[in-house]
Design an enzyme around this catalytic site. Structure first.
Site, PDB file in Angstrom:
ATOM      1  N   CYS A 103      13.223  10.809   7.091  1.00 15.27           N
ATOM      2  CA  CYS A 103      13.099  10.380   8.496  1.00 15.27           C
ATOM      3  C   CYS A 103      14.414  10.566   9.227  1.00 15.27           C
ATOM      4  O   CYS A 103      14.435  10.905  10.405  1.00 15.27           O
ATOM      5  CB  CYS A 103      12.660   8.931   8.556  1.00 15.27           C
ATOM      6  SG  CYS A 103      13.691   7.864   7.564  1.00 15.27           S
ATOM      7  N   GLU A 121       9.304   1.348  11.103  1.00 12.64           N
ATOM      8  CA  GLU A 121      10.331   2.351  10.794  1.00 12.64           C
ATOM      9  C   GLU A 121       9.639   3.701  10.899  1.00 12.64           C
ATOM     10  O   GLU A 121       8.891   4.088  10.000  1.00 12.64           O
ATOM     11  CB  GLU A 121      10.862   2.151   9.362  1.00 12.64           C
ATOM     12  CG  GLU A 121      11.477   0.790   9.113  1.00 12.64           C
ATOM     13  CD  GLU A 121      12.889   0.655   9.657  1.00 12.64           C
ATOM     14  OE1 GLU A 121      13.383   1.585  10.321  1.00 12.64           O
ATOM     15  OE2 GLU A 121      13.498  -0.400   9.427  1.00 12.64           O
ATOM     16  N   LYS A 138       0.872  -1.180   0.000  1.00 14.57           N
ATOM     17  CA  LYS A 138       0.000   0.000   0.000  1.00 14.57           C
ATOM     18  C   LYS A 138       0.912   1.234   0.000  1.00 14.57           C
ATOM     19  O   LYS A 138       1.424   1.648   1.035  1.00 14.57           O
ATOM     20  CB  LYS A 138      -0.857  -0.030   1.269  1.00 14.57           C
ATOM     21  CG  LYS A 138      -2.168   0.691   1.189  1.00 14.57           C
ATOM     22  CD  LYS A 138      -2.112   2.162   0.962  1.00 14.57           C
ATOM     23  CE  LYS A 138      -1.849   3.048   2.129  1.00 14.57           C
ATOM     24  NZ  LYS A 138      -1.735   4.477   1.684  1.00 14.57           N
ATOM     25  N   GLU A 153       9.311  16.247  14.783  1.00 13.46           N
ATOM     26  CA  GLU A 153       9.738  16.266  13.384  1.00 13.46           C
ATOM     27  C   GLU A 153       9.056  17.404  12.656  1.00 13.46           C
ATOM     28  O   GLU A 153       7.827  17.478  12.650  1.00 13.46           O
ATOM     29  CB  GLU A 153       9.254  14.990  12.703  1.00 13.46           C
ATOM     30  CG  GLU A 153      10.153  13.824  12.864  1.00 13.46           C
ATOM     31  CD  GLU A 153       9.692  12.686  11.961  1.00 13.46           C
ATOM     32  OE1 GLU A 153       8.542  12.256  12.108  1.00 13.46           O
ATOM     33  OE2 GLU A 153      10.497  12.255  11.129  1.00 13.46           O
TER      34      GLU A 153
HETATM   35  P1  NAD Z   1       1.985   8.498   7.630  1.00 15.09           P
HETATM   36  O1  NAD Z   1       2.167   7.691   8.853  1.00 15.09           O
HETATM   37  O2  NAD Z   1       0.936   9.518   7.598  1.00 15.09           O
HETATM   38  O3  NAD Z   1       1.709   7.541   6.384  1.00 15.09           O
HETATM   39  C1  NAD Z   1       2.534   6.445   6.080  1.00 15.09           C
HETATM   40  C2  NAD Z   1       1.696   5.411   5.369  1.00 15.09           C
HETATM   41  O4  NAD Z   1       0.708   4.944   6.274  1.00 15.09           O
HETATM   42  C3  NAD Z   1       0.951   5.937   4.149  1.00 15.09           C
HETATM   43  O5  NAD Z   1       0.943   4.942   3.154  1.00 15.09           O
HETATM   44  C4  NAD Z   1      -0.445   6.165   4.693  1.00 15.09           C
HETATM   45  O6  NAD Z   1      -1.445   6.095   3.707  1.00 15.09           O
HETATM   46  C5  NAD Z   1      -0.567   5.010   5.662  1.00 15.09           C
HETATM   47  N1  NAD Z   1      -1.580   5.199   6.707  1.00 15.09           N
HETATM   48  C6  NAD Z   1      -2.082   6.367   7.199  1.00 15.09           C
HETATM   49  N2  NAD Z   1      -3.041   6.115   8.124  1.00 15.09           N
HETATM   50  C7  NAD Z   1      -3.132   4.766   8.233  1.00 15.09           C
HETATM   51  C8  NAD Z   1      -3.932   3.888   9.027  1.00 15.09           C
HETATM   52  N3  NAD Z   1      -4.843   4.341   9.893  1.00 15.09           N
HETATM   53  N4  NAD Z   1      -3.744   2.546   8.885  1.00 15.09           N
HETATM   54  C9  NAD Z   1      -2.834   2.069   8.018  1.00 15.09           C
HETATM   55  N5  NAD Z   1      -2.078   2.834   7.221  1.00 15.09           N
HETATM   56  C10 NAD Z   1      -2.212   4.176   7.338  1.00 15.09           C
HETATM   57  O7  NAD Z   1       3.428   9.091   7.333  1.00 15.09           O
HETATM   58  P2  NAD Z   1       3.836  10.008   6.121  1.00 15.09           P
HETATM   59  O8  NAD Z   1       3.342  11.366   6.408  1.00 15.09           O
HETATM   60  O9  NAD Z   1       3.482   9.358   4.835  1.00 15.09           O
HETATM   61  O10 NAD Z   1       5.437   9.930   6.214  1.00 15.09           O
HETATM   62  C11 NAD Z   1       6.128  10.739   7.046  1.00 15.09           C
HETATM   63  C12 NAD Z   1       6.518   9.996   8.301  1.00 15.09           C
HETATM   64  O11 NAD Z   1       7.176   8.787   7.988  1.00 15.09           O
HETATM   65  C13 NAD Z   1       7.520  10.780   9.122  1.00 15.09           C
HETATM   66  O12 NAD Z   1       7.210  10.640  10.479  1.00 15.09           O
HETATM   67  C14 NAD Z   1       8.839  10.083   8.801  1.00 15.09           C
HETATM   68  O13 NAD Z   1       9.844  10.252   9.748  1.00 15.09           O
HETATM   69  C15 NAD Z   1       8.425   8.676   8.656  1.00 15.09           C
HETATM   70  N6  NAD Z   1       9.382   7.924   7.853  1.00 15.09           N
HETATM   71  C16 NAD Z   1      10.186   7.023   8.472  1.00 15.09           C
HETATM   72  C17 NAD Z   1      11.135   6.330   7.748  1.00 15.09           C
HETATM   73  C18 NAD Z   1      12.033   5.328   8.424  1.00 15.09           C
HETATM   74  O14 NAD Z   1      12.612   4.518   7.747  1.00 15.09           O
HETATM   75  N7  NAD Z   1      12.182   5.356   9.728  1.00 15.09           N
HETATM   76  C19 NAD Z   1      11.255   6.534   6.379  1.00 15.09           C
HETATM   77  C20 NAD Z   1      10.414   7.462   5.777  1.00 15.09           C
HETATM   78  C21 NAD Z   1       9.469   8.141   6.538  1.00 15.09           C
END
Ligand code: NAD
Length: 477
Positions: free
Chosen positions: A280, A246, A171, A379
Site C-alpha cells: 500500500c 487503512e 477474516k 494504484e
Molecule cells: P480488497 O479490498 O479487495 O480486500 C481486502 C479484504 O477485504 C480481503 O480480506 C477481502 O476478502 C475483503 N473483502 C472484499 N470484499 C469485501 C466486502 N464486500 N465486505 C467485506 N470484506 C470484503 O483489497 P486487496 O486486493 O486484498 O488488497 C489490496 C488493497 O489493499 C490495495 O488497495 C492496498 O493499497 C490496500 N492495502 C492497504 C494497506 C494499508 O495499510 N493502508 C495495507 C495493505 C493493503
C-alpha cells in the site's frame, strides 16, 4: 485441508464448500480453504463474546502482556515455518517472508509491553468534583486483512486490539490465510483462552460482509482497497460501528538536486519492487528535480535492468504477483502506457526457471508520465514506477498532492529547511526524509488522509483507536 480456527478448535465451514489455494510461483493448486458463511462468523462472534465476558475482560494489562510476550516468543520459534507457509501462499521471496515473520514477532513484543501502560487521565474541573477518564476496550473487534502482508497486518491490527483489551474475529484474504491460521493455533498453545483469537476464512462478499454487518462486532479494522473500504463504511454506518480504514496509496518519492543519490537509488528501487510492488505504501511515483532528471533516470534504469524476478523459493529481487487477475491488472496498466506513448526507461528480467504458469511481472520504470494519467493516479499494485520532473519546491508539492491518496511520502534533500517545509506541505500520514519505510517501523503510527483512509494502526497510537474513552465525573463536595 485448512479449517477455520474458532474458540481454539479447528472447524469446517457450515457451507461444506472450499476455496482452492494457489501457489503464485507456478499457478498450481496445493491446498484448500474453508469457504466460510455468515453462520461461521456468527459462531466466531459468539465464541469471542463469551471469552470477553468470562475471561479476557477480567485479565489485568500485565496478564495480557505476558500472554502476548509468550506468543511473540512462540512465533519467533516458528518463524521459519510461518515464513515458509506465507512464501508458498503469497509468492514471497524467502528474505521477505522471513522479514514478515520477524515483524510479527516484533508487533506482539511491542504490544505486549504496551498492555499495562495504557491509561486514562484526571481532569481539573469545578470545585468539589473529581473527573477521570478510562480507556475501555470496544469488546469484540473484527479484522479484515488483505493478502499482501498477512502476518504484518495481523500483527499490527490484532496485536494492538488484544493489548487494548479486545478479543478478535479475523477474516484473512482468500488468497492468504495459511500463516494466520497457524498463528492462531500457536496462540492457543501458549495459553490464549478459547475465543480470544478466531479465524474465519472465505470470500470478502460472503464472510467479510457478514463480519462487517454482525451486530456483535463492536469495532472494525479494515485494511484493503478504497472500493471495499467504502462498502465497509456504509455497512458499519447502519449500526454506528466505529471503523479504522487503512486503504491504498500512490506515494510520491520526491528527489531534489542536492540529494545523496548513492543512498537514495537503492531505496527508491526497493520501495517499488518490495513484495513485487504489492505494498500500500509502495513509493510508486518518482518526482525528480528537473536539474537531475536525466542522470537519475539513467542510474535508476541500470538498477531496474539488474533486477531479477522468479519463483519465491529462488529468493531473487522480486517474486510473482499474487494471482492471475493481479497480473492482468498490471498488464492493462502497461498497455495503457503504450497507447499513451509513455516512454519505458528500463525493465528487469524474469529468469528462465520461472514457470510459464506463474504470475510474473518484470519491474518497469516509466518516464514523463502525465500527472493526470491513470498510471500516475491509480494504484497499479505491481512493480511499476512512474517518473516525472518538477521545476521547483512549489511544483514538487503540487505534484505530490495531486492524487486522491495520502498515505506515505519520501523526501530526498540535504537542505534542512526544505526537509521540514516539505514534511509540512505534503498531505500524507507519514513522511520519510532521506529514508523510506514501506511497511517498516512497528513503533511508528501508520495510516492515511484522503482516500488512503483514517484512524491509525501501529505504534502506541493504535491503542487509542482500539479503545473508547469514558469520562467519569464525581461530585464529592
Ligand atoms: P480488497 O479490498 O479487495 O480486500 C481486502 C479484504 O477485504 C480481503 O480480506 C477481502 O476478502 C475483503 N473483502 C472484499 N470484499 C469485501 C466486502 N464486500 N465486505 C467485506 N470484506 C470484503 O483489497 P486487496 O486486493 O486484498 O488488497 C489490496 C488493497 O489493499 C490495495 O488497495 C492496498 O493499497 C490496500 N492495502 C492497504 C494497506 C494499508 O495499510 N493502508 C495495507 C495493505 C493493503
Amino acid at each position: 485441508m485448512q479449517l477455520h480456527y474458532i474458540a481454539n478448535a479447528s472447524q469446517a465451514s457450515s457451507s461444506g464448500r472450499t476455496i482452492p489455494v494457489i501457489d503464485p510461483s507456478d499457478g498450481q493448486v496445493f491446498d484448500e480453504l474453508q469457504r466460510g458463511t455468515a453462520d461461521d462468523i456468527d459462531q466466531a462472534v459468539r465464541a469471542a463474546r463469551q471469552c470477553y465476558g468470562a475471561v479476557w475482560s477480567k485479565l489485568s494489562g500485565a496478564e495480557r502482556g505476558r500472554l502476548l510476550m509468550r506468543l511473540s516468543a512462540k512465533v519467533a520459534e516458528h518463524a521459519d515455518e510461518l515464513a515458509a507457509l506465507e512464501q508458498r501462499d503469497c509468492g514471497k521471496p524467502t528474505k521477505q517472508a522471513k522479514a514478515d515473520a520477524l515483524a510479527l514477532v516484533r508487533y506482539f513484543e511491542f504490544y505486549a509491553g504496551a498492555c499495562d501502560k495504557l491509561h486514562g487521565d484526571t481532569i481539573p474541573y469545578l470545585d468539589g468534583y473529581s473527573v477521570l477518564t478510562w480507556r475501555e476496550p470496544h469488546g469484540v473487534t473484527g479484522h479484515i486483512i488483505p493478502w499482501n502482508y498477512p502476518m504484518q497486518i495481523f500483527g499490527r491490527s490484532v496485536g494492538g486490539a488484544l493489548a487494548a483489551g479486545n478479543v478478535c474475529v479475523v477474516k484473512p484474504a482468500e488468497d492468504a490465510c495459511l500463516s494466520l491460521i497457524r498463528v492462531a493455533q500457536l496462540a492457543a498453545e501458549v495459553g490464549f483462552p478459547a475465543g480470544a483469537i478466531n479465524i474465519v476464512t472465505g470470500y470478502g462478499h460472503e464472510v467479510g460482509d457478514a463480519l462487517a454487518r454482525h451486530a456483535g462486532i463492536d469495532h472494525i479494522s479494515f485494511t484493503g482497497s478504497p472500493k471495499v473500504g467504502t462498502l465497509i463504511q456504509q455497512v458499519a454506518a447502519e449500526r454506528h460501528c466505529p471503523v479504522t480504514l487503512e486503504l491504498g496509496g500512490k506515494s510520491p518519492q520526491i528527489v531534489f538536486a542536492d540529494a545523496d543519490l548513492d543512498a537514495a537509488i537503492p531505496m527508491l528501487t526497493n520501495a517499488i519492487v518490495q513484495n513485487a510492488g504489492q505494498t500500500c505504501s509502495a513509493g510508486s511515483r518518482l518526482l525528480v528535480d528537473q536539474a537531475i532528471y536525466e542522470p537519475l533516470l539513467e542510474r535508476l534504469g541500470q538498477a531496474f535492468t539488474a533486477l531479477r524476478v522468479g519463483p519465491a523459493a529462488m529468493d531473487l529481487d522480486v517474486g510473482p504477483l499474487i494471482r492471475a487477475s493481479q497480473q492482468q491488472r498490471v498488464w492493462d496498466f502497461l498497455s495503457d502506457a503504450q497507447v499513451a506513448n509513455i516512454p519505458m526507461v528500463a525493465q528487469g528480467q524474469v529468469v528462465d526457471e520461472a514457470p510459464e504458469t506463474g504470475f510474473y511481472q518484470a519491474p518497469t520504470l516509466l518516464r514523463d508520465v502525465p500527472v493526470m494519467h491513470r498510471l500516475a493516479q491509480e494504484e497499479v499494485f505491481g512493480p511499476v514506477l512512474c517518473a516525472m520532473s518538477f521545476q521547483d519546491e512549489d511544483h514538487a508539492v503540487e505534484l505530490a498532492n495531486a492524487t486522491q491518496f495520502g498515505l506515505v511520502a519520501g523526501v530526498w534533500t540535504r537542505d534542512g529547511g526544505r526537509q521540514l517545509r516539505m514534511a509540512k506541505r505534503v498531505r500524507s500520514g507519514q513522511v520519510f526524509i532521506n529514508n523510506y519505510g514501506a511497511g517498516g517501523g512497528v513503533e511508528l503510527p501508520f495510516g492515511g488522509v484522503k482516500s488512503s483512509g483514517y484512524g491509525r494502526e501501529k505504534g502506541f497510537e493504535a491503542l487509542y483507536g482500539f479503545t473508547t474513552l469514558k469520562t467519569v465525573a464525581i461530585k464529592h463536595g
